[in-house]
Write a protein that holds these residues in place. Sequence first.
Motif, PDB file in Angstrom:
ATOM      1  N   ILE A 134      42.213  28.607  41.667  1.00 39.84           N
ATOM      2  CA  ILE A 134      42.594  29.584  42.687  1.00 39.84           C
ATOM      3  C   ILE A 134      43.333  30.725  42.007  1.00 39.84           C
ATOM      4  CG2 ILE A 134      43.976  30.012  44.752  1.00 39.84           C
ATOM      5  CD1 ILE A 134      43.464  27.104  45.555  1.00 39.84           C
ATOM      6  N   CYS A 135      42.889  31.936  42.244  1.00 37.17           N
ATOM      7  CA  CYS A 135      43.483  33.135  41.658  1.00 37.17           C
ATOM      8  C   CYS A 135      44.936  33.295  42.122  1.00 37.17           C
ATOM      9  CB  CYS A 135      42.654  34.347  42.077  1.00 37.17           C
ATOM     10  SG  CYS A 135      43.149  35.865  41.288  1.00 37.17           S
ATOM     11  N   LYS A 136      45.803  33.687  41.196  1.00 33.78           N
ATOM     12  CA  LYS A 136      47.228  33.865  41.509  1.00 33.78           C
ATOM     13  C   LYS A 136      47.488  35.314  41.922  1.00 33.78           C
ATOM     14  CE  LYS A 136      48.548  30.222  38.409  1.00 33.78           C
ATOM     15  NZ  LYS A 136      48.325  30.002  36.997  1.00 33.78           N
ATOM     16  N   GLN A 137      46.731  35.770  42.904  1.00 34.60           N
ATOM     17  CA  GLN A 137      46.860  37.131  43.393  1.00 34.60           C
ATOM     18  C   GLN A 137      46.732  37.135  44.907  1.00 34.60           C
ATOM     19  OE1 GLN A 137      43.508  39.390  43.706  1.00 34.60           O
ATOM     20  NE2 GLN A 137      44.612  41.202  44.317  1.00 34.60           N
ATOM     21  N   ILE A 138      47.538  37.977  45.550  1.00 33.43           N
ATOM     22  CA  ILE A 138      47.436  38.159  46.999  1.00 33.43           C
ATOM     23  C   ILE A 138      47.322  39.653  47.267  1.00 33.43           C
ATOM     24  CG2 ILE A 138      48.602  37.950  49.232  1.00 33.43           C
ATOM     25  CD1 ILE A 138      49.960  35.420  48.178  1.00 33.43           C
ATOM     26  N   HIS A 139      46.299  40.021  48.018  1.00 30.67           N
ATOM     27  CA  HIS A 139      46.163  41.405  48.460  1.00 30.67           C
ATOM     28  C   HIS A 139      46.795  41.485  49.840  1.00 30.67           C
ATOM     29  CE1 HIS A 139      44.616  45.434  48.384  1.00 30.67           C
ATOM     30  NE2 HIS A 139      44.227  45.269  49.630  1.00 30.67           N
ATOM     31  N   LEU A 140      47.889  42.238  49.928  1.00 25.81           N
ATOM     32  CA  LEU A 140      48.707  42.286  51.139  1.00 25.81           C
ATOM     33  C   LEU A 140      48.807  43.743  51.607  1.00 25.81           C
ATOM     34  CD1 LEU A 140      50.416  40.256  52.827  1.00 25.81           C
ATOM     35  CD2 LEU A 140      52.350  40.870  51.376  1.00 25.81           C
ATOM     36  N   PRO A 141      47.869  44.197  52.452  1.00 25.53           N
ATOM     37  CA  PRO A 141      47.869  45.605  52.867  1.00 25.53           C
ATOM     38  C   PRO A 141      49.183  46.022  53.523  1.00 25.53           C
ATOM     39  CG  PRO A 141      45.809  44.558  53.475  1.00 25.53           C
ATOM     40  CD  PRO A 141      46.742  43.458  53.019  1.00 25.53           C
ATOM     41  N   LEU A 142      49.749  47.107  53.009  1.00 20.25           N
ATOM     42  CA  LEU A 142      50.979  47.668  53.546  1.00 20.25           C
ATOM     43  C   LEU A 142      50.663  48.739  54.583  1.00 20.25           C
ATOM     44  CD1 LEU A 142      54.027  48.361  53.596  1.00 20.25           C
ATOM     45  CD2 LEU A 142      53.633  49.764  51.558  1.00 20.25           C
ATOM     46  N   THR A 159      48.009  46.012  47.121  1.00 20.81           N
ATOM     47  CA  THR A 159      48.135  46.494  48.491  1.00 20.81           C
ATOM     48  C   THR A 159      47.201  47.658  48.781  1.00 20.81           C
ATOM     49  OG1 THR A 159      49.771  47.035  50.175  1.00 20.81           O
ATOM     50  CG2 THR A 159      49.978  48.188  48.080  1.00 20.81           C
ATOM     51  N   ASP A 160      47.177  48.067  50.043  1.00 22.28           N
ATOM     52  CA  ASP A 160      46.502  49.283  50.509  1.00 22.28           C
ATOM     53  C   ASP A 160      47.554  50.176  51.146  1.00 22.28           C
ATOM     54  OD1 ASP A 160      43.970  48.219  49.921  1.00 22.28           O
ATOM     55  OD2 ASP A 160      43.712  47.415  51.936  1.00 22.28           O
ATOM     56  N   ILE A 161      47.430  51.476  50.931  1.00 18.02           N
ATOM     57  CA  ILE A 161      48.339  52.449  51.540  1.00 18.02           C
ATOM     58  C   ILE A 161      47.506  53.585  52.122  1.00 18.02           C
ATOM     59  CG2 ILE A 161      50.207  54.103  51.112  1.00 18.02           C
ATOM     60  CD1 ILE A 161      50.997  52.277  48.716  1.00 18.02           C
ATOM     61  N   LYS A 190      33.759  48.140  29.867  1.00 11.20           N
ATOM     62  CA  LYS A 190      32.950  49.257  30.355  1.00 11.20           C
ATOM     63  C   LYS A 190      32.846  50.383  29.346  1.00 11.20           C
ATOM     64  CE  LYS A 190      33.898  48.249  35.173  1.00 11.20           C
ATOM     65  NZ  LYS A 190      34.562  48.643  36.407  1.00 11.20           N
ATOM     66  N   ARG A 191      33.892  50.609  28.567  1.00  8.33           N
ATOM     67  CA  ARG A 191      33.909  51.746  27.643  1.00  8.33           C
ATOM     68  C   ARG A 191      33.331  51.445  26.273  1.00  8.33           C
ATOM     69  NH1 ARG A 191      39.587  54.834  29.017  1.00  8.33           N
ATOM     70  NH2 ARG A 191      39.085  55.193  31.193  1.00  8.33           N
ATOM     71  N   SER A 192      33.223  50.162  25.896  1.00  8.11           N
ATOM     72  CA  SER A 192      32.734  49.836  24.558  1.00  8.11           C
ATOM     73  C   SER A 192      32.197  48.411  24.508  1.00  8.11           C
ATOM     74  CB  SER A 192      33.872  49.994  23.542  1.00  8.11           C
ATOM     75  OG  SER A 192      33.472  49.509  22.282  1.00  8.11           O
ATOM     76  N   ALA A 193      31.004  48.268  23.967  1.00  8.70           N
ATOM     77  CA  ALA A 193      30.416  46.939  23.795  1.00  8.70           C
ATOM     78  C   ALA A 193      31.131  46.157  22.694  1.00  8.70           C
ATOM     79  CB  ALA A 193      28.930  47.054  23.477  1.00  8.70           C
ATOM     80  N   ALA A 194      31.973  46.833  21.906  1.00  8.72           N
ATOM     81  CA  ALA A 194      32.747  46.169  20.861  1.00  8.72           C
ATOM     82  C   ALA A 194      33.975  45.471  21.436  1.00  8.72           C
ATOM     83  CB  ALA A 194      33.170  47.183  19.796  1.00  8.72           C
ATOM     84  N   GLN A 195      34.243  45.708  22.708  1.00  8.96           N
ATOM     85  CA  GLN A 195      35.392  45.084  23.357  1.00  8.96           C
ATOM     86  C   GLN A 195      34.929  44.118  24.433  1.00  8.96           C
ATOM     87  OE1 GLN A 195      37.343  48.731  24.684  1.00  8.96           O
ATOM     88  NE2 GLN A 195      39.028  48.296  23.265  1.00  8.96           N
ATOM     89  N   GLY A 196      35.680  43.034  24.580  1.00  7.14           N
ATOM     90  CA  GLY A 196      35.425  42.097  25.659  1.00  7.14           C
ATOM     91  C   GLY A 196      36.304  42.444  26.844  1.00  7.14           C
ATOM     92  N   MET A 197      35.866  41.999  28.030  1.00  5.20           N
ATOM     93  CA  MET A 197      36.638  42.253  29.239  1.00  5.20           C
ATOM     94  C   MET A 197      36.630  41.002  30.099  1.00  5.20           C
ATOM     95  SD  MET A 197      36.078  45.007  32.309  1.00  5.20           S
ATOM     96  CE  MET A 197      34.842  44.024  33.138  1.00  5.20           C
ATOM     97  N   GLY A 198      37.753  40.771  30.759  1.00  4.75           N
ATOM     98  CA  GLY A 198      37.846  39.657  31.683  1.00  4.75           C
ATOM     99  C   GLY A 198      38.988  39.888  32.646  1.00  4.75           C
ATOM    100  N   LYS A 199      39.285  38.858  33.430  1.00  2.00           N
ATOM    101  CA  LYS A 199      40.362  38.933  34.418  1.00  2.00           C
ATOM    102  C   LYS A 199      41.363  37.824  34.159  1.00  2.00           C
ATOM    103  CE  LYS A 199      38.648  42.210  37.116  1.00  2.00           C
ATOM    104  NZ  LYS A 199      39.320  43.403  37.537  1.00  2.00           N
ATOM    105  N   SER A 200      42.640  38.194  34.277  1.00  2.00           N
ATOM    106  CA  SER A 200      43.695  37.185  34.173  1.00  2.00           C
ATOM    107  C   SER A 200      43.651  36.311  35.422  1.00  2.00           C
ATOM    108  CB  SER A 200      45.068  37.861  34.067  1.00  2.00           C
ATOM    109  OG  SER A 200      45.434  38.400  35.327  1.00  2.00           O
ATOM    110  N   ASP A 201      44.434  35.244  35.436  1.00  2.00           N
ATOM    111  CA  ASP A 201      44.461  34.386  36.620  1.00  2.00           C
ATOM    112  C   ASP A 201      45.138  35.086  37.798  1.00  2.00           C
ATOM    113  OD1 ASP A 201      47.061  34.219  35.716  1.00  2.00           O
ATOM    114  OD2 ASP A 201      47.072  32.041  35.520  1.00  2.00           O
ATOM    115  N   GLY A 202      45.704  36.280  37.548  1.00  3.82           N
ATOM    116  CA  GLY A 202      46.243  37.117  38.616  1.00  3.82           C
ATOM    117  C   GLY A 202      45.322  38.279  38.950  1.00  3.82           C
ATOM    118  N   ASN A 203      44.088  38.236  38.449  1.00  2.00           N
ATOM    119  CA  ASN A 203      43.049  39.233  38.726  1.00  2.00           C
ATOM    120  C   ASN A 203      43.337  40.602  38.104  1.00  2.00           C
ATOM    121  OD1 ASN A 203      40.487  39.779  39.793  1.00  2.00           O
ATOM    122  ND2 ASN A 203      41.363  40.714  41.616  1.00  2.00           N
TER     123      ASN A 203
END
Length: 194
Positions: A6-14, A52-54, A143-156
Amino acid sequence: MSHPNICKQIHLPLQSGSDRMLGLMNRTYTNKEYRALVDRIRTLRPEIVLTTDIICGFCGESDAEFAETYRLVEETRFHSAFIFKYSERKNTIAARQVFRRCFRAGKDRTSDATLRPPTEHFLRAHREYLKTIVSVLVEGNAKRSAAQGMGKSDGNITVIWDKCAVPSQTGRHDSLAIYDASSSTLYAERPLAN
């Protein structure tokens, strides 16, 4: 955490920090209730990533009400936010109300002022990860370079690394050391062996 998938992130619209604006937006919470919810989340899970969203420049928003939103953003320490200029949409409550007639110059001024400052808060939140090890779900090339890897932390949060130094396989989790951060991204390397 008892459920590591379970991702350790909460999207809480303000939406707004002003109770009057929240009422006009037909939101069912107040500034105080929102703050109490954030405090409860942070007490239960201090490591949680909050986003959040504003909505800026909602019709009739005063400078003082804008300042309430800014203050709440500053104090809440969000990791990121989707910030939108108010735009009238057909068949919504706002579109049917008399208050929908707003002065565009004021709306644009308010929105521009909001778009700049939160970046500093996001950078501060991300810099808290410096010199820590984070679990990253590998998504593929940056997105900017194939020489770099990309991923998401457990907090997204987006994490970038040099693929030569850290070969990774898409879909796998890897533990990476954070050595730098921007307002939107963490930069990682292979952790030093003990």
